[in-house]
Every structure is written in C-alpha cells, then in structure tokens.
Design an enzyme around this catalytic site. Structure first.
Site, PDB file in Angstrom:
ATOM      1  N   LYS A   1     -15.876  -1.466   3.531  1.00  0.00           N
ATOM      2  CA  LYS A   1     -15.206  -1.817   2.273  1.00  0.00           C
ATOM      3  C   LYS A   1     -16.269  -2.382   1.345  1.00  0.00           C
ATOM      4  CE  LYS A   1     -10.688  -3.241   4.194  1.00  0.00           C
ATOM      5  NZ  LYS A   1      -9.960  -4.413   4.758  1.00  0.00           N
TER       6      LYS A   1
ATOM      7  N   GLU B   1       0.821  -1.208   0.000  1.00  0.00           N
ATOM      8  CA  GLU B   1       0.000   0.000   0.000  1.00  0.00           C
ATOM      9  C   GLU B   1       0.856   1.260   0.000  1.00  0.00           C
ATOM     10  OE1 GLU B   1      -3.069  -0.063   2.971  1.00  0.00           O
ATOM     11  OE2 GLU B   1      -3.973  -1.879   2.153  1.00  0.00           O
TER      12      GLU B   1
HETATM   13  P1  PGA Z   1      -6.665  -5.825   2.657  1.00  0.00           P
HETATM   14  O1  PGA Z   1      -6.011  -4.872   3.732  1.00  0.00           O
HETATM   15  O2  PGA Z   1      -7.273  -5.003   1.604  1.00  0.00           O
HETATM   16  O3  PGA Z   1      -5.503  -6.661   2.194  1.00  0.00           O
HETATM   17  O4  PGA Z   1      -7.688  -6.650   3.412  1.00  0.00           O
HETATM   18  C1  PGA Z   1      -6.674  -3.748   4.233  1.00  0.00           C
HETATM   19  C2  PGA Z   1      -7.100  -3.930   5.653  1.00  0.00           C
HETATM   20  O5  PGA Z   1      -6.884  -4.999   6.267  1.00  0.00           O
HETATM   21  O6  PGA Z   1      -7.689  -3.018   6.224  1.00  0.00           O
HETATM   22 ZN    ZN Z   2      -7.866  -4.296   8.232  1.00  0.00          ZN
END
Ligand code: PGA
Ligand code: ZN
Length: 423
Positions: free
Chosen positions: A332, A202
């Site tokens: 998400k 990231e």
């Molecule tokens: P991921 O990481 O998109 O790999 O799940 C982001 C998070 O855990 O917040």
């Molecule tokens: Zn997370």
C-alpha cells in the site's frame, strides 16, 4: 524536469477530504494523483496527516495541502521526474522523519505518484509500461470483496474482508465475470433471508450475519448459486485484520462471544482452512503478535497464502526483520509515502520468497494508479475492495483496459502467484 507542483483538497469515497497533486514538467507533460486513506491502519504506517479540530470530524487536510504547495513544490522543482528515486529521496530528506510525520505521507505520496504519471506522459507511455518496460504483461490475480466487515462495517462482524479469488479463470475479464455473478448471487441470498442492508465502506454487502462462520457459509453458497465450483474454480480470501480485535495475545471475537488466546485463534483459523476453500488469509493475528504469525505460517503457510498487512506496513525493513512470519506482503503506497519505498518492499519480498499484492485502502477515489503499479511492478495480485462503488470499479475497469491493450501478450496470473512457505 519538474516545473510546477500544485496540490488541492478533493474528497474520497467516505466523503472525507484528501490530497490531490498535479505535477507539470518543463516539456509540458502533466501528471495527477490522489492519496487514499485507511481505516484499519497498522501502527507502523507512515502518517496520514489530518488537521484535527472540529471541521469534517478532524479529517481536514489543509496542512498536508499547504505542505505540498509551500514546502514540497519549491524543493522538487528542477528534479528530473524520470528519476523517481531522486525525487522520492528529496521528499524523504525534506520530511526527515521515518514515518513522514512532518509533511504527511498523504502530501508526499500524492506528489510521488503524480510525478510518475507526468514522467510516463512525457514519453507517451501508459504508466504500467513506463514502470515495467515492454515485458510488463502479467495481469494480477484479483482478491475481490463480497462482504465487508470489521472497521469497514461498524464492527458488525469481526472479520474485515470476505473475498473471492478466481485463479482458474482464463483471463482477468473472466475473473470479473465470475465475481460479478458471485456478488449478485450473494445479494440475492441476503435479500431472500431478509437481511439485505446495503453495502459497507469498500462496497461489499453489509454483513448482517449471526456469526463470522455464517458469513463464510453464505459466501460458499453464493459461489455455488452463481454456478461456479468452490475449490476448483473459486477460492476464498479473508482479511481477518486481527489487529482490530486482538492485542497482547488475546483476541475478542465480539460477534461469536469468544475470547481466544493466540493458540485458540490459530486453532479457529486452522478449522476454517479445513472446512472452507480458503486460499489466502491476511493478518490472521495482530500486528503485535509476530510469534503467533510465525507459528501460524509454520503450521499453514505451505497450504495457504499468509499475508502481512498491519504486520508489515509495506516496509522493507519490517519484512526482513520478520522473515517467515508470513509468505506474502500487501503493498500500500500510502503506508510508506513514496513509490520508491513501496517498491523497495516489493524487491525485498522477492528476496524473502514472499508473494506481493498491491492494495487499495478503504478510503479511495477515482485514482487508478494502483492498477498500473500491479502490472508495472509485476506484483502478481491486486486487492481493491468489492465489486460495486465507482472508486473500486475504476481500478477493475482500468485493468480490463490494460489487459485489452496488451492483447495476446497479456497473461493472467493463476494459482502460481499465491504465497507458499517451504514445507
Ligand atoms: P484499510 O483496509 O485501508 O482500512 O486499512 C484495508 C486492509 O486492511 O487491507
Ligand atoms: Zn488488511
């Protein structure tokens, strides 16, 4: 009404295939969106449909793309894109499974988001205003990663995200200014230590540390080196992502050579809260440890934000069922597969007194939808990853544009948006 839907395979920030959808309305308006993808996924997430086999490590999305073009496109043609619920209901029905295991959440989400963009374009409004109305003017407090870790950095350290939050900044632009200085200072510190080794998934600096605590110490040093004051001006947020190293009440911190019980883990984190300026802890315990979450939030939730990600997977039902296990929820959209279901979780969060944080995934693209969701849904907080790499900066830069467009109406979310449990 929706006249035409088309999906294609495009590529994400990890160089893996993903699904892009275009939605064309009868009036000529168009919308486009791209599905993101996680790496440290919760087991309760909607399915990110991949082809398996040998091509691209099994990550190809030909089936998901075909599901849009062969199944979804026909089924949603004629639906009013301005009626997001009707569209998403149709997608849910068509799939027929709780976690989109037939069509793939990557297929359904790309269409769900593209339709929202088309509907906003049809009325000539930016998406955040289309979703939130004329009152949508709160700019979210960002959580910005400085060091990567966990599944995003080859498990080089156990903790996944070492982030900063700038609730004392006057506005979003200033929060980015401060973060830019901290990110730079952190890189300089690593360079001086001879441990600078590029960035993680990231965009946070690669975590070449001897212990998880050394990462925390370096983060505090970077805040100070940037000329900012920890606690008063800048706080720390961690995504422990404990589901990645804990299960059945045992937590293996490989870097520290420790195996802890749930109580041991709670004690370790309580110690960190005492020693470091921590404002927020995400997934402090594993997704199978609701009891541990409840105990941790009871002990620390009146002082810090406790975020459920893998625990809650943006799911309104799970949030209700585990009320009190955290005091904030990550939102998400690809954990559910439609905007409507994700917005449900956002509403239930209000009912349960939880704070909300719209979040990117570790696999991202130039798609900036989540910046608009954070403002349009009045989430209060936004988590996008670090302060480098185009797929991250695209979202931060979009928020700068939104803040500028709102002008004097914009107000930057400060400390008050952080989750807090009743004492
Ligand atoms: P991921 O990481 O998109 O790999 O799940 C982001 C998070 O855990 O917040
Ligand atoms: Zn997370």
């Amino acid at each position: 009404a929706i006249a035409y839907v088309h999906a294609r395979r495009v590529w994400d920030s990890r160089g893996r295939p993903t699904v892009e959808a275009d939605v064309l309305l009868e009036g000529g308006a168009v919308g486009r969106a791209i599905a993101p993808a996680g790496a440290s996924t919760g087991s309760g997430e909607a399915l990110d449909l991949r082809d398996g086999g040998t091509a691209f490590g099994g990550y190809d999305v030909r089936k998901a793309v075909a599901n849009v073009n062969d199944v979804i496109a026909r089924a949603v043609t004629g639906i009013d894109a301005a009626n997001q619920e009707a569209l998403d209901e149709r997608l849910i029905e068509l799939d027929g499974t709780r976690n989109k295991t037939r069509l793939g959440a990557n297929a359904t989400l790309a269409v769900s988001m593209a339709a929202a963009h088309a509907a906003a374009a049809a009325v000539g409004e930016p998406l955040y205003r289309y979703l939130g109305g004329a009152d949508a003017a709160r700019i979210p407090l960002p959580q910005i990663q400085i060091f990567g870790g966990g599944a995003h950095a080859g498990r080089r350290v156990d903790i996944q995200d070492f982030m900063v939050m700038c609730p004392a900044a006057e506005n979003f632009a200033q929060a980015l200014d401060w973060t830019a200085e901290i990110y730079r200072a952190a890189g300089t510190l690593l360079q001086e230590a001879g441990t600078l080794a590029g960035v993680a998934d990231e965009g946070g600096w690669w975590p070449s540390f001897a212990s998880n605590e050394q990462a925390l110490d370096t983060l505090v040093a970077a805040i100070e080196r940037a000329g900012l004051r920890p606690v008063e001006q800048v706080g720390i947020a961690l995504d422990v992502a404990a589901s990645d190293f804990g299960r059945n009440g045992r937590y293996k911190l490989a870097l520290d050579g420790k195996e802890l019980s749930t109580d041991g883990m709670i004690e370790l984190l309580a110690g960190w809260i005492g020693r470091y300026p921590i404002l927020s802890l995400e997934d402090p315990l594993a997704e199978d440890d609701t009891a541990g979450f409840l105990a941790f939030t009871r002990a620390a939730g009146n002082r810090i934000q406790v975020v459920g990600d893998d625990l809650l997977v943006s799911d309104a039902d799970r949030l209700r069922d585990t009320a009190g296990a955290a005091n904030a929820i990550l939102l998400k959209p690809n954990q559910r597969g439609t905007l409507t279901e994700t917005l449900d979780a956002r509403r239930v969060a209000d009912e349960c007194g939880y704070a909300t944080i719209v979040s990117a995934r570790s696999g991202e693209t130039e798609d900036v939808t989540i910046a608009h969701l954070a403002v349009g849904w009045d989430a209060g907080q936004l988590k996008v990853g670090s302060f480098s790499r185009g797929e991250r900066m695209a979202k931060w830069n979009e928020m700068l544009r939104i803040e500028e467009a709102l002008g004097g109406k914009a107000h930057f979310a400060g400390r008050s948006v952080l989750g807090r449990s009743p004492p």
